[in-house]
Write a protein that holds these residues in place. Sequence first.
Motif, PDB file in Angstrom:
ATOM      1  N   THR A 231      13.545  44.393  64.086  1.00  0.00           N
ATOM      2  CA  THR A 231      13.466  45.848  63.953  1.00  0.00           C
ATOM      3  C   THR A 231      14.120  46.561  65.129  1.00  0.00           C
ATOM      4  OG1 THR A 231      11.244  45.760  64.929  1.00  0.00           O
ATOM      5  CG2 THR A 231      11.393  45.823  62.532  1.00  0.00           C
ATOM      6  N   ASP A 232      14.601  47.805  64.856  1.00  0.00           N
ATOM      7  CA  ASP A 232      15.230  48.601  65.897  1.00  0.00           C
ATOM      8  C   ASP A 232      14.193  49.438  66.635  1.00  0.00           C
ATOM      9  OD1 ASP A 232      14.568  50.681  64.178  1.00  0.00           O
ATOM     10  OD2 ASP A 232      16.602  50.906  63.386  1.00  0.00           O
ATOM     11  N   ALA A 233      14.658  50.352  67.476  1.00  0.00           N
ATOM     12  CA  ALA A 233      13.741  51.151  68.299  1.00  0.00           C
ATOM     13  C   ALA A 233      12.814  52.004  67.445  1.00  0.00           C
ATOM     14  CB  ALA A 233      14.547  52.028  69.250  1.00  0.00           C
ATOM     15  N   ALA A 234      13.266  52.352  66.237  1.00  0.00           N
ATOM     16  CA  ALA A 234      12.438  53.155  65.336  1.00  0.00           C
ATOM     17  C   ALA A 234      11.512  52.300  64.483  1.00  0.00           C
ATOM     18  CB  ALA A 234      13.344  54.000  64.443  1.00  0.00           C
ATOM     19  N   GLY A 235      11.557  50.979  64.696  1.00  0.00           N
ATOM     20  CA  GLY A 235      10.693  50.076  63.944  1.00  0.00           C
ATOM     21  C   GLY A 235      11.213  49.720  62.569  1.00  0.00           C
ATOM     22  N   ARG A 236      12.506  49.975  62.312  1.00  0.00           N
ATOM     23  CA  ARG A 236      13.085  49.693  61.006  1.00  0.00           C
ATOM     24  C   ARG A 236      13.901  48.406  61.065  1.00  0.00           C
ATOM     25  NH1 ARG A 236      14.570  52.660  56.411  1.00  0.00           N
ATOM     26  NH2 ARG A 236      16.376  51.791  55.301  1.00  0.00           N
ATOM     27  N   GLY A 237      13.683  47.538  60.093  1.00  0.00           N
ATOM     28  CA  GLY A 237      14.426  46.298  60.026  1.00  0.00           C
ATOM     29  C   GLY A 237      15.743  46.476  59.305  1.00  0.00           C
ATOM     30  N   PRO A 238      16.625  45.481  59.354  1.00  0.00           N
ATOM     31  CA  PRO A 238      17.906  45.558  58.639  1.00  0.00           C
ATOM     32  C   PRO A 238      17.695  45.603  57.132  1.00  0.00           C
ATOM     33  CG  PRO A 238      17.531  43.343  59.488  1.00  0.00           C
ATOM     34  CD  PRO A 238      16.454  44.205  60.068  1.00  0.00           C
ATOM     35  N   ALA A 239      18.689  46.153  56.442  1.00  0.00           N
ATOM     36  CA  ALA A 239      18.568  46.341  54.996  1.00  0.00           C
ATOM     37  C   ALA A 239      18.479  45.023  54.245  1.00  0.00           C
ATOM     38  CB  ALA A 239      19.739  47.163  54.470  1.00  0.00           C
ATOM     39  N   LEU A 240      19.122  43.985  54.758  1.00  0.00           N
ATOM     40  CA  LEU A 240      19.065  42.713  54.039  1.00  0.00           C
ATOM     41  C   LEU A 240      19.344  41.542  54.967  1.00  0.00           C
ATOM     42  CD1 LEU A 240      22.214  42.117  51.831  1.00  0.00           C
ATOM     43  CD2 LEU A 240      22.026  44.115  53.285  1.00  0.00           C
ATOM     44  N   ALA A 241      19.058  40.368  54.434  1.00  0.00           N
ATOM     45  CA  ALA A 241      19.251  39.120  55.159  1.00  0.00           C
ATOM     46  C   ALA A 241      19.911  38.113  54.229  1.00  0.00           C
ATOM     47  CB  ALA A 241      17.914  38.569  55.657  1.00  0.00           C
ATOM     48  N   VAL A 242      20.469  37.082  54.808  1.00  0.00           N
ATOM     49  CA  VAL A 242      21.033  35.958  54.056  1.00  0.00           C
ATOM     50  C   VAL A 242      19.985  34.849  54.016  1.00  0.00           C
ATOM     51  CG1 VAL A 242      22.842  34.197  54.013  1.00  0.00           C
ATOM     52  CG2 VAL A 242      23.391  36.555  54.700  1.00  0.00           C
ATOM     53  N   GLY A 243      19.791  34.248  52.857  1.00  0.00           N
ATOM     54  CA  GLY A 243      18.804  33.185  52.723  1.00  0.00           C
ATOM     55  C   GLY A 243      19.238  31.910  53.421  1.00  0.00           C
ATOM     56  N   GLY A 244      18.306  31.263  54.099  1.00  0.00           N
ATOM     57  CA  GLY A 244      18.593  30.003  54.770  1.00  0.00           C
ATOM     58  C   GLY A 244      17.933  28.812  54.108  1.00  0.00           C
ATOM     59  N   SER A 245      16.675  28.998  53.670  1.00  0.00           N
ATOM     60  CA  SER A 245      15.942  27.892  53.049  1.00  0.00           C
ATOM     61  C   SER A 245      14.771  28.442  52.245  1.00  0.00           C
ATOM     62  CB  SER A 245      15.425  26.917  54.119  1.00  0.00           C
ATOM     63  OG  SER A 245      14.515  27.575  54.984  1.00  0.00           O
ATOM     64  N   ILE A 246      14.219  27.575  51.386  1.00  0.00           N
ATOM     65  CA  ILE A 246      13.038  27.888  50.588  1.00  0.00           C
ATOM     66  C   ILE A 246      11.980  26.837  50.873  1.00  0.00           C
ATOM     67  CG2 ILE A 246      12.092  28.063  48.262  1.00  0.00           C
ATOM     68  CD1 ILE A 246      14.760  29.047  47.286  1.00  0.00           C
ATOM     69  N   LEU A 247      10.796  27.309  51.176  1.00  0.00           N
ATOM     70  CA  LEU A 247       9.682  26.423  51.505  1.00  0.00           C
ATOM     71  C   LEU A 247       9.324  25.529  50.328  1.00  0.00           C
ATOM     72  CD1 LEU A 247       7.976  26.477  54.158  1.00  0.00           C
ATOM     73  CD2 LEU A 247       6.258  27.778  52.891  1.00  0.00           C
ATOM     74  N   GLY A 248       9.071  24.256  50.605  1.00  0.00           N
ATOM     75  CA  GLY A 248       8.604  23.350  49.566  1.00  0.00           C
ATOM     76  C   GLY A 248       7.249  23.796  49.047  1.00  0.00           C
TER      77      GLY A 248
END
Length: 443
Positions: A231-248
């Motif tokens: 999150t940035d200084a205003a507490g807002r996270g980025p609009a999206l992320a790239v997937g890395g893995s899926i939990l078993g």
Amino acid sequence: MPAAFLAGGSIDRVNTTSVVSLLSAIEDTGRDTRRGGYSRPVYSSAELQLREWFTAEAARRGLAVETDRNGILWAWWDLPDGGASAGPAGVPDRRGALVTGSHLDSVPGGGAFDGPLGVASALAAVDLLRAREADGSLVRNRALAVAVFPEEEGPRFGVACLGSRLLAGTIDPRKALALRDADGNTFADVSRAHGLDPDTMGRDDAVLRTIGDFVELHVEQGQGLNTEEFTDAAGRGPALAVGGSILGHGRWRFSITGQGNHAGTTLMTDRADPMVAAAQLIVAVRQSASAQPGARATVGRLEPVPGGTNVIASRVELWLDVRHPEDAVTAALVEKIHGQAQKIAAFEGCTVHMTEESSFGTVHFDPALQRSLEQSVARTVPGAPVLATGAGHDAGVLAARVPTGMLFVRNPSGISHSPEEYVENDDADAGVAALADVLEDLL
């Protein structure tokens, strides 16, 4: 039109539709007045309406819509004139096609975005790509398809990602066809009633050969993009992320059998009450998972039989969901819980039987495709992180057969599988713009 939709060139010659307006068109479909949110089990009236909506939207874009033998919808944007290697009678060349999409069914009382966001975003991204092709900024080298997978959540027949599992051959079709819903209908009978031939369902190598890459956009289903790390200084996270893995993860069904009896005439000391055993088991599940770092274990569904207020149940059906990054730990935790269930049942004068309904190992997405997604997404969301997820997806199933990747759009509530699931309009727009860039680069 939001500025994000202008990336890639003029859109004057092709009509475009925002993902927000696409989702607003289905916001009343499948509303659950009892639970809140939406209930859209596969082949219900709500899910069938959504399939009709998708088919109409795809046709409006000039896409060729087909249903494969496993009930998966495919909307094809073929190459001009079918491509250089088109077959006889104008059969389009779809080898190595790029595929995106998600699902339209929901958990009972689910949110508005889980599944439909990925489908609507894919349609909106096709609009952008068509505009880019029209003004000459995009030259495609392969076909593109938007896919809709049935029974991803598994609310009706109990097995998640059933459509993609059949396609990929990771479930025995005989097992799948024998699955029953709460009304006793088999998956075979329901599929047949909706125009499918159960005898032909199962792994489809011909379809798998058409998929060169699969990219699924999905709402983020936890707090991953809301953590202090991102999150940035205003507490807002980025609009999206790239997937890395899926939990078993996996699902197991426990049948606890006791002695049904009258609630008023049966002394407490004379009871073999499976509901009491189930209650103790639920507590044991929480305690066992809490003692194992990184584990998640949930009992979210319990059905007493016969289910009367003044009746001691004769049997209780209980479903367990267990997840952990290490498959061996998941297996050990389930076996530990099974042992606890046997001891608890015996103490209460009951018996217990455990059946595995589904099991997925931890999935790591294709590294080369992931790097490509990161580079493409950076144009819309610089510094978008790579995020692991604890939720299962069709992309995770298909990863065993074809290169797959995922994009996650921020969920400010951090809540999913609930009416409180949420995506802000600006983030949804950014997701479409990023997906279009991803697809353009891969095309």
